[in-house]
Scaffold this motif. Sequence first.
Motif, PDB file in Angstrom:
ATOM      1  N   GLN A  68       1.047  -0.811  -0.213  1.00  0.00           N
ATOM      2  CA  GLN A  68      -0.299   0.042   0.249  1.00  0.00           C
ATOM      3  C   GLN A  68       0.547   1.004  -0.178  1.00  0.00           C
ATOM      4  O   GLN A  68       0.539   2.040  -0.578  1.00  0.00           O
ATOM      5  N   TRP A  69       2.056   1.132   0.610  1.00  0.00           N
ATOM      6  CA  TRP A  69       2.666   2.237   0.489  1.00  0.00           C
ATOM      7  C   TRP A  69       3.500   2.542  -0.833  1.00  0.00           C
ATOM      8  O   TRP A  69       3.762   3.833  -0.794  1.00  0.00           O
ATOM      9  N   GLY A  70       3.841   0.998  -1.723  1.00  0.00           N
ATOM     10  CA  GLY A  70       4.602   1.505  -3.166  1.00  0.00           C
ATOM     11  C   GLY A  70       3.623   2.312  -3.606  1.00  0.00           C
ATOM     12  O   GLY A  70       3.951   2.825  -4.323  1.00  0.00           O
ATOM     13  N   ILE A  71       1.847   1.944  -3.492  1.00  0.00           N
ATOM     14  CA  ILE A  71       0.523   2.673  -4.239  1.00  0.00           C
ATOM     15  C   ILE A  71       0.730   3.574  -3.212  1.00  0.00           C
ATOM     16  O   ILE A  71       0.776   4.650  -4.664  1.00  0.00           O
ATOM     17  N   ASP A  72       1.250   4.563  -2.516  1.00  0.00           N
ATOM     18  CA  ASP A  72       1.270   5.586  -2.306  1.00  0.00           C
ATOM     19  C   ASP A  72       2.172   6.703  -2.774  1.00  0.00           C
ATOM     20  O   ASP A  72       1.711   7.586  -3.604  1.00  0.00           O
ATOM     21  N   ILE A  73       2.969   5.852  -2.423  1.00  0.00           N
ATOM     22  CA  ILE A  73       4.074   6.714  -3.530  1.00  0.00           C
ATOM     23  C   ILE A  73       4.491   6.596  -5.020  1.00  0.00           C
ATOM     24  O   ILE A  73       4.903   7.809  -5.417  1.00  0.00           O
ATOM     25  N   GLU A  79       5.053  -5.681  -7.407  1.00  0.00           N
ATOM     26  CA  GLU A  79       5.788  -4.747  -6.640  1.00  0.00           C
ATOM     27  C   GLU A  79       7.145  -4.485  -7.393  1.00  0.00           C
ATOM     28  O   GLU A  79       6.971  -3.480  -7.213  1.00  0.00           O
ATOM     29  N   GLU A  80       7.489  -5.117  -7.711  1.00  0.00           N
ATOM     30  CA  GLU A  80       9.314  -4.840  -8.090  1.00  0.00           C
ATOM     31  C   GLU A  80       8.248  -4.651  -9.922  1.00  0.00           C
ATOM     32  O   GLU A  80       9.261  -3.260 -10.356  1.00  0.00           O
ATOM     33  N   ARG A  81       7.651  -4.369 -10.927  1.00  0.00           N
ATOM     34  CA  ARG A  81       6.954  -3.854 -11.497  1.00  0.00           C
ATOM     35  C   ARG A  81       6.495  -2.524 -11.085  1.00  0.00           C
ATOM     36  O   ARG A  81       6.448  -1.846 -12.462  1.00  0.00           O
ATOM     37  N   ARG A  82       6.228  -1.777 -10.097  1.00  0.00           N
ATOM     38  CA  ARG A  82       6.044  -1.201 -10.235  1.00  0.00           C
ATOM     39  C   ARG A  82       7.042  -0.555  -9.376  1.00  0.00           C
ATOM     40  O   ARG A  82       7.022   0.785 -10.278  1.00  0.00           O
ATOM     41  N   ILE A  83       7.441  -0.762  -8.906  1.00  0.00           N
ATOM     42  CA  ILE A  83       9.674  -0.203  -9.090  1.00  0.00           C
ATOM     43  C   ILE A  83       9.902   0.150 -10.433  1.00  0.00           C
ATOM     44  O   ILE A  83      10.247   1.183 -10.358  1.00  0.00           O
ATOM     45  N   VAL A  84       9.576  -0.828 -11.082  1.00  0.00           N
ATOM     46  CA  VAL A  84      10.413  -1.205 -12.171  1.00  0.00           C
ATOM     47  C   VAL A  84       9.474   0.100 -13.401  1.00  0.00           C
ATOM     48  O   VAL A  84      10.375   1.009 -14.098  1.00  0.00           O
ATOM     49  N   ARG A  85       8.432   0.843 -12.910  1.00  0.00           N
ATOM     50  CA  ARG A  85       7.647   0.954 -13.741  1.00  0.00           C
ATOM     51  C   ARG A  85       7.749   2.502 -13.273  1.00  0.00           C
ATOM     52  O   ARG A  85       7.939   4.094 -14.690  1.00  0.00           O
ATOM     53  N   ARG A 108      -3.627   5.359 -14.928  1.00  0.00           N
ATOM     54  CA  ARG A 108      -4.123   3.448 -15.123  1.00  0.00           C
ATOM     55  C   ARG A 108      -3.702   2.673 -14.345  1.00  0.00           C
ATOM     56  O   ARG A 108      -4.003   1.626 -13.890  1.00  0.00           O
ATOM     57  N   TYR A 109      -2.138   2.652 -14.784  1.00  0.00           N
ATOM     58  CA  TYR A 109      -1.491   1.687 -13.823  1.00  0.00           C
ATOM     59  C   TYR A 109      -1.118   1.232 -12.757  1.00  0.00           C
ATOM     60  O   TYR A 109      -1.850   0.225 -12.199  1.00  0.00           O
ATOM     61  N   VAL A 110      -2.037   2.730 -11.979  1.00  0.00           N
ATOM     62  CA  VAL A 110      -2.218   2.862 -10.407  1.00  0.00           C
ATOM     63  C   VAL A 110      -3.703   1.577 -10.051  1.00  0.00           C
ATOM     64  O   VAL A 110      -3.901   1.148  -9.890  1.00  0.00           O
ATOM     65  N   GLN A 111      -4.682   2.155 -11.040  1.00  0.00           N
ATOM     66  CA  GLN A 111      -5.330   1.472 -11.102  1.00  0.00           C
ATOM     67  C   GLN A 111      -5.510   0.123 -11.320  1.00  0.00           C
ATOM     68  O   GLN A 111      -6.600  -0.814 -10.338  1.00  0.00           O
ATOM     69  N   GLU A 112      -4.782  -0.394 -12.254  1.00  0.00           N
ATOM     70  CA  GLU A 112      -4.934  -1.898 -12.601  1.00  0.00           C
ATOM     71  C   GLU A 112      -3.923  -3.066 -11.552  1.00  0.00           C
ATOM     72  O   GLU A 112      -4.101  -3.447 -10.834  1.00  0.00           O
ATOM     73  N   LEU A 113      -2.919  -1.569 -10.726  1.00  0.00           N
ATOM     74  CA  LEU A 113      -1.812  -2.500  -9.604  1.00  0.00           C
ATOM     75  C   LEU A 113      -2.756  -2.762  -8.031  1.00  0.00           C
ATOM     76  O   LEU A 113      -2.848  -3.308  -7.705  1.00  0.00           O
TER      77      LEU A 113
END
Length: 586
Positions: A19-24, A220-226, A104-109
């Motif tokens: 959840q913190w990753g999404i907030d970032i 989470e790794e995809r989020r970081i890469v993105r 859009r990616y955040v919504q999918e995430l």
Amino acid sequence: MSWGTELWDQFDNLEKHTQWGIDILEKYIKFVKERTEIELSYAKQLRNLAKKYQPKKNSKEEEEYRYTACKAFLSTLNEMNDYAGQHEVISENMTSNITVELARYVQELKQERKSYFHDGRKAQQHIEICWKQLESSKRRFERDCKEADRAQQYFEKMDADINVTKADVEKARQQAQVRHQMAEDSKADYSSILQKFNHEQHEYYHTHIPNIFQKIQEMEERRIVRIGESMKTYAEVDRQVIPIIGKCLDEIVKAAESIDQKNDSQLVIEAYKSGFEPPGDIEFEDYTQPMKRTVSDNSLSNSREGKSELKFGGKSKGKLWPFIKKNKSPKQQKEPLSHRFNEFMTSKPKMHCFRSLKRGGATPEDFSNLPPEQRRKKLQQKVDELNKEIQKEMDQRDAITKMKDVYLKNPQMGDPASLDHKLAEVSQNIEKLRLEAQKFEAWLAEVEGRLPARSEQGRRQSGMFDAQNPATVNSCAQDRESPDGSYTEEQSQEGEVKVLATDFDDEFDEEEPLPAIGTCKALYTFEGQNEGTVSVVEGETLYVIEEDKGDGWTRIRRNEDEEGYVPTSYVEVYLDKNAKGAKTYI
């Protein structure tokens, strides 16, 4: 390292971390969005700044941009518009490539994360249910064992008691056997549930949870890469416009390097050059001999010495005073020349002598109130404007003619007769504009000395005596001694004023021919080609009827029908002090 094996017991912490990753990610999206707003605001401010300093149309500022420095400044303003456009491109690209994509990616995430943790909670609930079943079977097995043990003890007690009937002992024995059987069943059930729970627990900790946590880790790794790719895009969006911004800056430098101070200095000369010659030396006024004033060879008219330079057919630029009739009131006192010179130097040439200006105060249509150079430029500008309007009307006429041809060939498209009125109106406008242009071209040709009726010598001389339309051009002189209406004799003379005796009929009365006040001998040959001048031959003797009034001209007479002016420096004057009318009139 895998989260499934290392963090098998950190389900809640992983939930908080993701959840913190999404907030970032959302914080970064907000940062980029605010950056795009700043870029748009900056671009808008730059455009407003460039617009603020743009020259206003049909104003004096447009004329200022003839100078190279002003042109360079205008180029800078235009480049700043392009510069602002690049910041708008930055905002647009960041919005489309980062903000919109990441949103859009955040919504999918969020949906993916929700799905994984939902599966994890289901696995947790399942293992908890299995654990509860195991605990229940275990307690039941424990209870049944205790009941069986108590039943066995009771049977043994009853069997040892001799006072108990055989039937009671048998009943106790059967009860003990039942309890033992229940304990055995509970044991078998507990063993089965225990095996099942161990299997489920193994699957939970070694299969389900690792798989779910592995997916969460990959997510989470995809989020970081993105977010890393977005940061690269953030930089690339800026980098893509750097060449164009650099080109804008290069153009500004190029514009700055195109500034030509010499050209601007020349433009100042062309803009303000009046065409007049500076006044010459002031003559010495000998008040001890008031009647024998020394003839000035270099008066306010700045007449040049020398035989070749005083040839009026050449490029002489001496000032000529209007040749008018002498005022009948010769008693007015002569104003010192020094006073007139001071007045001349401290005031602009007065053009109030034009009757049009006397009556209405409006600018003459032919710009005759302007100095020569300025008049020529105004006339040229007016001719160019009229030619542009004529061309515009001709283009419109051609368009209407073509449309009429189309209507003639295709009547269903329109009535050709409906265009006749418009065509006639345009033709009338063209004719009107052409007449107007011809009028200004005639004035311009006269100013530039290109009239066919004038000789080459006359074209170079002052417009004091040029033939103009008497109905529209009036005398510029108010009296003989005033220098306010003086003009320079120059090839491109503009402030030309023709002096006609009829202009002063309302101010001066007709008078008889002036008597001779002396004689003069021509020192040089003079070809009088302007109106009011007389040609003389070197050595010729003539009568002097009016002395030089300080303007460099002497009025002479050859015979009763031929009189006029000759340059004072061209003749040697012998005045007769006793002659009638010898008094100088100024």
